[in-house]
Design a protein around this motif. Structure first.
Motif, mmCIF file in Angstrom:
data_model
loop_
_atom_site.group_PDB
_atom_site.id
_atom_site.type_symbol
_atom_site.label_atom_id
_atom_site.label_comp_id
_atom_site.label_asym_id
_atom_site.label_seq_id
_atom_site.Cartn_x
_atom_site.Cartn_y
_atom_site.Cartn_z
ATOM 1 N N SER A 173 0.655 6.636 -4.299
ATOM 2 C CA SER A 173 0.568 6.681 -2.838
ATOM 3 C C SER A 173 1.015 8.041 -2.319
ATOM 4 C CB SER A 173 1.453 5.585 -2.238
ATOM 5 O OG SER A 173 1.510 5.690 -0.834
ATOM 6 N N GLU A 232 0.830 -1.207 0.000
ATOM 7 C CA GLU A 232 0.000 0.000 0.000
ATOM 8 C C GLU A 232 0.864 1.255 0.000
ATOM 9 O OE1 GLU A 232 -3.742 -1.960 2.503
ATOM 10 O OE2 GLU A 232 -2.136 -0.882 3.532
ATOM 11 N N HIS A 246 -3.901 3.642 0.156
ATOM 12 C CA HIS A 246 -2.673 4.286 -0.320
ATOM 13 C C HIS A 246 -2.775 5.816 -0.368
ATOM 14 C CE1 HIS A 246 -5.065 4.061 -3.973
ATOM 15 N NE2 HIS A 246 -4.200 4.844 -4.612
#
Length: 457
Positions: free
Chosen positions: A232, A226, A368
């Motif tokens: 992200s 993630e 994320h």
């Protein structure tokens, strides 16, 4: 201990209730300290204002320190961005440790700041810079803590556990107020002005170190996949979730506005409009805030039963119906006890927002970009409408149009209602409990795909 599959991959386990409770307490301890430190400035600025803004007179000095306080609010979006990105890219734990460490540094700096008597014109500049640091810290604290507490909470009880964020938020405000009362009665105004006003900031810095130690034992709630996912911690990725962004912005706008109206501003409203004695107002608001704290876990638990959207509907509809009549009633009472009852009634309905303020937002963003999506979006709306609530109310009163302010709250509540209507039901579409099947997640996949296609084109 965690169990392992034959292929060597670690199997995920459901944390125990005790582990959840310990994590919530450790995370929320920092929230308590952050808000204690932030509000200590507000309560004690009356004692050091003229020491930093010499020659401005008492009123001018008070206005200057209030302006510096607002500058701290304006720094929150920057903090939401910085620590939201850290949260998504490096983990919630790293972000929470960094924000509390920054607040510790800010409090310690406040305790040793030189006044105008020794630093001249540099004194107010340094004061403003330190408040900017603390504003950035508080701006980053909300998103990181709200996200962590939502993720670590037991499924089916997320509303109850995440409600402790506002328990500690209001608790920090209360502790700052209580310390001001104790020092005023034991030391007196003169001694506090002579230098004892620095003590609360020292206490805040030491408390931050304790929270830093507690948080150091937390378990990270995000996975490497993630944190390393494409987009992200990216603002561009947040904006690829327009429904989540605007819903969070909408509900935060009305939520922050009424929270500051019926907590921070209400003290001045009871004095200026109600004509009540300052001491009696302080006592009344302390009781109201204590009751407000007790409401949080109960309202959070209710949201676990009826769904976050229904809780938010109760909140926004109440804020459309109640502000005009209740603000008029609160300001026209001859009994402060009756006014206090009306304030508690409003707080009851506000708790349907505050108790789930963090989790309702965390459930709209994928992991994320959850830290940045929650923290940055909240910080913008909070600065614009929460930070300005008191100023707008006082400005309208000064212009002789005080009766317009309750209607301003109603208009914001109507906009909040539109945002709530646009929400998906968390019981089916939470990105925490149903990350793949959530409509927000579907939108995320569509956005990422379209974004990738546009990049190639």
């Amino acid at each position: 201990m965690a169990s392992f599959r034959p292929d060597g991959a670690q199997r995920e386990r459901t944390p125990s209730t005790w582990h959840t409770v310990k994590s919530i307490l450790a995370a929320s301890s920092g929230n308590l300290v952050e808000w204690f430190d932030f509000y200590v400035y507000s309560f004690f600025s009356v004692y050091f204002a003229q020491q930093f803004f010499a020659g401005a007179g008492q009123t001018g000095a008070f206005m200057s320190t209030a302006g510096v306080f607002f500058v701290g609010f304006l720094m929150r979006p920057l903090g939401g961005f910085i620590f939201g990105r850290i949260s998504d890219r490096y983990g919630r734990k790293v972000s929470m440790l960094s924000s509390i460490l920054l607040m510790c540094a800010g409090s310690l700096a406040m305790a040793i700041l030189p006044t105008a008597a020794t630093a001249g014109v540099l004194a107010p500049i340094l004061l403003t810079l330190v408040r900017c640091v603390q504003g950035i810290s508080v701006g980053g604290e909300y998103g990181s803590t709200a996200t962590f507490m939502s993720e670590v909470a037991t499924s089916g009880k997320r509303g109850f556990f995440s409600s402790f964020q506002y328990v500690t938020l209001v608790g920090g405000q209360l502790l700052a107020s209580l310390l001001a009362v104790i020092m005023t009665h034991t030391l007196g105004d003169d001694k506090i002005s002579e230098g004892w006003w620095r003590l609360p900031f020292v206490i805040g810095a030491l408390a931050a170190l304790v929270s830093l130690w507690l948080r150091s034992g937390l378990t990270e709630t995000t996975k490497p996949s993630e944190r390393n996912a494409k987009g992200s911690g990216s603002l561009l990725e947040v904006f690829r979730h327009p429904r989540a962004f605007w819903v969070v912005f909408g509900i935060t706008s009305i939520g922050s506005l009424v929270f500051y109206v019926f907590t921070t501003y209400m003290q001045k409203y009871l004095i200026n409009t109600g004509g009540f004695d300052k001491g009696r107002v302080a006592d009344t608001m302390t009781v109201c805030l204590l009751l407000f704290i007790l409401m949080q876990p109960a309202a959070g638990a209710v949201s676990d039963k009826i769904g976050r959207k229904n809780s938010m509907l109760i909140f926004v509809i109440a804020m459309i119906v109640l502000p005009v009549p209740l603000l008029a009633l609160i300001g026209s009472q001859s009994s402060i006890l009756v006014s206090g009852v009306f304030i508690v009634i409003v707080m009851f309905f506000v708790s349907f927002y505050t108790s789930i303020s963090g989790v309702v937002k965390a459930e709209m963003f994928p992991a994320h970009v959850r830290g940045l999506g929650v923290g940055f979006t909240y910080a913008i709306a909070n600065s614009l409408f929460g930070g300005s609530a008191e100023y707008v109310a006082l400005f309208m009163k000064n212009q002789g149009i005080a009766g317009v302010f309750p209607w301003y709250v109603v208009v914001m509540a109507v906009l909040g209602l539109i945002a709530v209507v646009a929400m998906h039901d968390n019981r089916k579409h939470s990105t925490l409990d149903n990350p793949e099947g959530s409509a927000y997640a579907v939108r995320s996949r569509e956005s990422v795909t379209s974004g990738a296609e546009s990049d190639r084109s």
